[in-house]
Design an enzyme around this catalytic site. Structure first.
Site, PDB file in Angstrom:
ATOM      1  N   LYS A 107      91.748  63.023  24.739  1.00  0.00           N
ATOM      2  CA  LYS A 107      91.552  63.972  23.641  1.00  0.00           C
ATOM      3  C   LYS A 107      92.850  64.082  22.857  1.00  0.00           C
ATOM      4  O   LYS A 107      93.909  64.344  23.422  1.00  0.00           O
ATOM      5  CB  LYS A 107      91.152  65.357  24.175  1.00  0.00           C
ATOM      6  N   ASP A 204      84.187  80.470  27.918  1.00  0.00           N
ATOM      7  CA  ASP A 204      83.457  79.719  26.896  1.00  0.00           C
ATOM      8  C   ASP A 204      82.423  78.807  27.550  1.00  0.00           C
ATOM      9  O   ASP A 204      82.326  77.622  27.246  1.00  0.00           O
ATOM     10  CB  ASP A 204      84.425  78.913  26.036  1.00  0.00           C
TER      11      ASP A 204
END
Length: 390
Positions: A107, A204
């Site tokens: 990422k 989340d």
């Protein structure tokens, strides 16, 4: 590689992180990997985590591993930035030829994205120390030339979101037994976090953050918004409200009071998504059905009404008796009163019992969806086992 976000993608991400576009600083945060607490090993400037469990990659190594971040190496993108597929040697962790060694996901932080350095550090602080079969493994990181990157194990099946909500003749829906197994795996991951010392609140939990390995085992990813839970006699921590619309617990949205029960609510929403095949928020549904929790809640209390909620693509794969029991778990998780929600230990124990039970799908054939309006009858209770330390 150039910017990987179009304006439309940025807009989509902004709407998905509706509660806040910035991560609240982790005051006094410590993180945890087990029953023993650990100490942060950040440099005094707060820039680089020195962690024996992680490899510090150079930018050159990651360029070599991903073929210079070529577009055909990109496998995804999100609030953090773009994700690239690469290969490293299993022993030395040095770059290897495509198709050899370990497959990794890299990422790369988008400098103009909605997430930044704090999320990058939070990801390292937590996943660099936490180790569990239902958490995505973080292998290393890179901080060089203002570039911030994270290196993970590669999850070949992608996200639960992609599998659950794809439509088309070429896409096979996830089977009932696989959905139950995914729910159990995700629940185990959350229970592990909640049992850590100090406690970790994920904050989340949603379908897009649940990744799947080659065998469809669920693993939690993206810890940029995670933070430590309350300590001592405190029932909650107070934070800026962040998260994703449709998944965040109502008391957290209203007050900023965060607890492990906030994660339990989010888990209940995902469990409803697994049962129904519907998104938590879907404006394409008829009026009155945009919010999955509000629409589904009245139908979760008996078999006939539950058929209105169940994903029609699952017909013939499950018994309504078992589906109702799982629906009642979801109903308890999304309770407005956080105090009566089960713990994730409770949920894991209950789902483990359902997972080993043999299906008798013929039962549902005698029932048809009901057109009744909302039933005000109180839901029957689920007898959860006593919590236990995992």
């Amino acid at each position: 590689m150039g910017a990987c976000f179009s304006n439309q993608i940025k807009t989509d991400i902004a709407s998905s992180t509706w509660l806040s576009s910035k991560f609240m600083s982790r005051e006094g945060s410590k993180g945890s990997a087990s029953a023993t607490s650990f100490t942060h090993t950040l440099r005094t400037d707060g820039e680089i985590l020195k962690n024996a469990n992680l490899k510090s990659f150079t930018l050159s190594e990651l360029k070599s591993a991903t073929r210079s971040f070529r577009p055909d190496s990109m496998v995804g993108e999100g609030g953090f930035g773009c994700v690239f597929k690469g290969w490293i040697d299993e022993t030395s962790l040095s770059p290897s030829r495509p198709g050899t060694g370990i497959v990794i996901a890299v990422k790369r932080l988008n400098q103009e994205g909605l997430q930044g350095h704090r999320e990058w550090l939070a990801e390292i602080n937590y996943l660099g120390q936490l180790d569990h079969p239902n958490l995505v493994k973080l292998i290393g990181y890179c901080l060089e030339e203002e570039q911030r990157l994270l290196v993970y194990e590669f999850m070949p099946r992608g996200s639960l979101e992609n599998h659950l909500f794809r439509r088309g003749i070429f896409f096979q829906p996830i089977s009932w037994n696989t959905r139950v197994r995914m729910a159990l795996g995700a629940a185990r991951g959350l229970a592990f976090l909640h049992n850590a010392q100090p406690q970790v609140i994920y904050r989340d939990f949603k379908a897009s953050n649940i990744l799947l390995d080659s065998n469809y085992n669920a693993k939690l990813s993206d810890f940029g918004l995670a933070r430590d839970g309350p300590e001592g006699d405190n029932s909650h921590v107070s934070t800026r409200v962040v998260g994703t619309q449709g998944y965040a617990a109502p008391e957290y949205v209203a007050t900023g009071h965060l607890s492990a029960k906030s994660d339990v609510y989010s888990f209940g929403v995902v469990l409803l998504e697994l049962l129904s095949g519907r998104r938590a928020i879907d404006k394409n549904q008829p009026v009155g059905e945009h919010n999955l929790v509000d629409w589904a809640r009245p139908y979760l209390t008996n078999k006939r009404r539950l058929l209105r909620v169940m994903d029609p693509r699952l017909q013939g794969q499950y018994s309504l008796t078992r589906a109702l029991k799982i629906a009642l778990v979801a109903l308890d998780c999304i309770s407005i009163d956080s105090k009566v929600r089960p713990t994730m230990n409770d949920v894991v124990k209950t789902l483990e019992e359902f997972h080993v039970q043999k299906e008798t799908p013929k039962e549902q054939q005698s029932l048809q969806p009901s057109n009744e309006s909302n039933n005000k009858k109180s839901p029957q209770a689920v007898n959860y086992p006593r919590p236990s330390i995992m």
